[in-house]
Design an enzyme around this catalytic site. Structure first.
Site, PDB file in Angstrom:
ATOM      1  N   GLU A   1      -8.839 -21.345  43.042  1.00  0.00           N
ATOM      2  CA  GLU A   1      -7.503 -21.670  43.544  1.00  0.00           C
ATOM      3  C   GLU A   1      -7.483 -23.071  44.150  1.00  0.00           C
ATOM      4  O   GLU A   1      -6.485 -23.775  44.058  1.00  0.00           O
ATOM      5  CB  GLU A   1      -7.064 -20.660  44.607  1.00  0.00           C
ATOM      6  CG  GLU A   1      -6.791 -19.270  44.057  1.00  0.00           C
ATOM      7  CD  GLU A   1      -6.395 -18.305  45.143  1.00  0.00           C
ATOM      8  OE1 GLU A   1      -5.193 -18.018  45.250  1.00  0.00           O
ATOM      9  OE2 GLU A   1      -7.282 -17.852  45.895  1.00  0.00           O
TER      10      GLU A   1
ATOM     11  N   LYS B   1       3.327 -16.824  47.162  1.00  0.00           N
ATOM     12  CA  LYS B   1       2.486 -17.092  45.991  1.00  0.00           C
ATOM     13  C   LYS B   1       3.046 -16.211  44.883  1.00  0.00           C
ATOM     14  O   LYS B   1       2.808 -15.005  44.874  1.00  0.00           O
ATOM     15  CB  LYS B   1       1.037 -16.674  46.261  1.00  0.00           C
ATOM     16  CG  LYS B   1       0.215 -17.622  47.059  1.00  0.00           C
ATOM     17  CD  LYS B   1      -1.126 -16.981  47.394  1.00  0.00           C
ATOM     18  CE  LYS B   1      -2.235 -17.556  46.583  1.00  0.00           C
ATOM     19  NZ  LYS B   1      -3.571 -17.163  47.099  1.00  0.00           N
TER      20      LYS B   1
END
Length: 119
Positions: free
Chosen positions: A21, A99
């Site tokens: 990420e 997210k």
């Protein structure tokens, strides 16, 4: 107290617990509620008597793009604190950071964190 809602701020950033990420990045979405007294702006029609939300959008996008934290809890707190620091007219801010594509197997939802900060 009056409130301005700014919704759907999107930016690509590198905050996340997983190493990929922080390397590959992902999209984030932010909604912001700004509490302030809008009585003067309603009478004067002057941007100096309110908050220029273009600056808020730019600040949020900049923080998402340039920050690299392990937790979105940290990112959303930095965004809320930075908005309060930048805009002295605000009495309170609420920031919801999402997210939309969290890298969790067999999960198609989104993760959101909401914080409220007051002066």
């Amino acid at each position: 107290m009056d409130c301005i809602d700014v919704t759907g701020i999107r930016a690509y950033g590198y905050t996340g617990y997983l190493p990929e990420e922080q390397v590959l990045g992902q999209w984030f979405e932010v909604d912001v509620k700004l509490w302030l007294d809008l009585k003067s702006a309603g009478k004067t029609d002057a941007i100096a008597d309110t908050v220029d939300y273009r600056q808020i959008i730019n600040l949020v996008q900049h923080l998402i793009k340039t920050s690299k934290f392990a937790l979105i809890e940290r990112l959303v707190a930095v965004i809320a604190d930075s908005i309060l620091q930048e805009c002295d007219r605000l009495t309170q801010v609420q920031v919801t950071l999402s997210k939309p594509a969290a890298p969790i197997p067999d999960f198609g939802g989104k993760i959101s964190i909401c914080v409220t900060r007051s002066r």
